[in-house]
Scaffold this active site. Structure first.
Site, mmCIF file in Angstrom:
data_model
loop_
_atom_site.group_PDB
_atom_site.id
_atom_site.type_symbol
_atom_site.label_atom_id
_atom_site.label_comp_id
_atom_site.label_asym_id
_atom_site.label_seq_id
_atom_site.Cartn_x
_atom_site.Cartn_y
_atom_site.Cartn_z
ATOM 1 N N ARG A 1 0.663 -1.082 -0.090
ATOM 2 C CA ARG A 1 -0.109 -0.111 -0.011
ATOM 3 C C ARG A 1 0.829 1.274 0.201
ATOM 4 O O ARG A 1 0.472 2.353 -0.471
ATOM 5 C CB ARG A 1 -1.076 0.066 1.071
ATOM 6 C CG ARG A 1 -2.006 -0.811 0.844
ATOM 7 C CD ARG A 1 -3.178 -0.908 1.875
ATOM 8 N NE ARG A 1 -2.276 -1.496 3.176
ATOM 9 C CZ ARG A 1 -2.306 -2.706 3.681
ATOM 10 N NH1 ARG A 1 -2.869 -3.405 3.024
ATOM 11 N NH2 ARG A 1 -1.813 -2.682 4.726
ATOM 12 N N GLU B 1 4.913 -9.334 15.665
ATOM 13 C CA GLU B 1 4.338 -9.702 17.002
ATOM 14 C C GLU B 1 4.428 -11.317 17.015
ATOM 15 O O GLU B 1 4.780 -11.826 17.870
ATOM 16 C CB GLU B 1 2.637 -9.394 16.687
ATOM 17 C CG GLU B 1 2.195 -9.460 17.899
ATOM 18 C CD GLU B 1 0.728 -9.135 17.865
ATOM 19 O OE1 GLU B 1 0.195 -8.694 16.983
ATOM 20 O OE2 GLU B 1 -0.107 -9.396 19.085
HETATM 21 P P1 AMP Z 1 4.103 -1.688 11.894
HETATM 22 O O1 AMP Z 1 5.280 -2.378 11.224
HETATM 23 O O2 AMP Z 1 3.470 -2.636 12.967
HETATM 24 O O3 AMP Z 1 4.391 -0.361 12.229
HETATM 25 O O4 AMP Z 1 3.206 -2.199 10.685
HETATM 26 C C1 AMP Z 1 2.843 -1.223 9.509
HETATM 27 C C2 AMP Z 1 2.823 -1.935 8.390
HETATM 28 O O5 AMP Z 1 1.686 -2.801 8.670
HETATM 29 C C3 AMP Z 1 1.967 -1.056 7.443
HETATM 30 O O6 AMP Z 1 2.715 -1.275 6.128
HETATM 31 C C4 AMP Z 1 0.789 -1.217 7.330
HETATM 32 O O7 AMP Z 1 0.215 -1.230 5.968
HETATM 33 C C5 AMP Z 1 0.302 -2.519 8.077
HETATM 34 N N1 AMP Z 1 -0.391 -2.639 8.963
HETATM 35 C C6 AMP Z 1 -0.189 -2.733 10.382
HETATM 36 N N2 AMP Z 1 -1.404 -2.579 11.101
HETATM 37 C C7 AMP Z 1 -2.482 -2.255 10.525
HETATM 38 C C8 AMP Z 1 -3.878 -1.977 10.568
HETATM 39 N N3 AMP Z 1 -4.283 -1.998 11.739
HETATM 40 N N4 AMP Z 1 -4.640 -1.600 9.396
HETATM 41 C C9 AMP Z 1 -3.978 -1.571 8.143
HETATM 42 N N5 AMP Z 1 -2.564 -1.939 7.909
HETATM 43 C C10 AMP Z 1 -1.934 -2.330 9.009
#
Ligand code: AMP
Length: 174
Positions: free
Chosen positions: A59, A96
């Site tokens: 995305r 996670e």
């Molecule tokens: P993080 O590494 O935990 O910051 O996760 C970020 C990535 O995971 C991004 O590329 C988002 O597209 C996806 N992502 C994580 N949580 C969500 C959520 N609740 N809704 C949509 N996309 C998410």
């Protein structure tokens, strides 16, 4: 920003139970809002030296590619392991459950290049931190980070500590 927030839809328990997925497709469906997002991201780059935009599969590509076009700079795809055809450098980071690996081509950035990092959403910050590590592995610099959405209750800015990061819309609870 209210308009952006209203066009982002919550999908409970997707892709797995307990996750509230932020669905940006209603926003993308509106040409006017999509254009406004890109214009707003470009506005936040004003006065900054940016040599290229790096965006994260998949995305992040939607916003990163449009913004690179608007800024008149190159676009660097950051991809999941095994997708890029040429020689790569990679970073593995914890999720996670388990781990994930991101890659870029080894000649993606010129040494010293100022790189703008784009993704759709900042959650725990692990993904963006890994991208910043990739950029620095190739001796380029993180000029700035911009995301459309921030899930502020997950404290994703904390692992990004020393980088400048802006998000257009923040959600502070589920
Ligand atoms: P993080 O590494 O935990 O910051 O996760 C970020 C990535 O995971 C991004 O590329 C988002 O597209 C996806 N992502 C994580 N949580 C969500 C959520 N609740 N809704 C949509 N996309 C998410």
């Amino acid at each position: 920003m209210k308009e952006f927030r209203a066009a982002i839809r919550d999908i409970p328990d997707f892709p797995k139970k307990g996750i509230v997925f932020k669905d940006i497709t209603p926003l993308l469906q509106s040409g006017r809002l999509f254009q406004k997002v890109i214009d707003e991201m470009a506005e936040r780059c004003r006065g900054k030296k940016i040599d290229c935009v790096a965006a994260i599969e998949s995305r992040g590509f939607i916003f990163g590619a449009a913004l690179a076009y608007k800024l008149g700079v190159g676009f660097i795809p950051v991809r999941k392991k095994g997708k890029l055809p040429y020689e790569t450098v990679s970073v593995t980071y914890s999720l996670e459950y388990g781990e994930d690996t991101l890659e870029v081509h080894k000649d993606a950035f010129s040494p010293g290049a100022e790189v703008l990092v784009i993704d759709d959403l900042l959650a725990t910050g692990g993904t963006l931190k890994a991208v910043c590590q990739l950029i620095e592995k190739l001796k380029a610099k993180v000029a700035h980070i911009i995301c459309l959405v921030e899930l502020s209750f997950l404290n994703g800015r904390s692992p990004l500590g020393r980088y400048s990061c802006e998000c257009l819309v923040a959600f502070d609870g589920e």
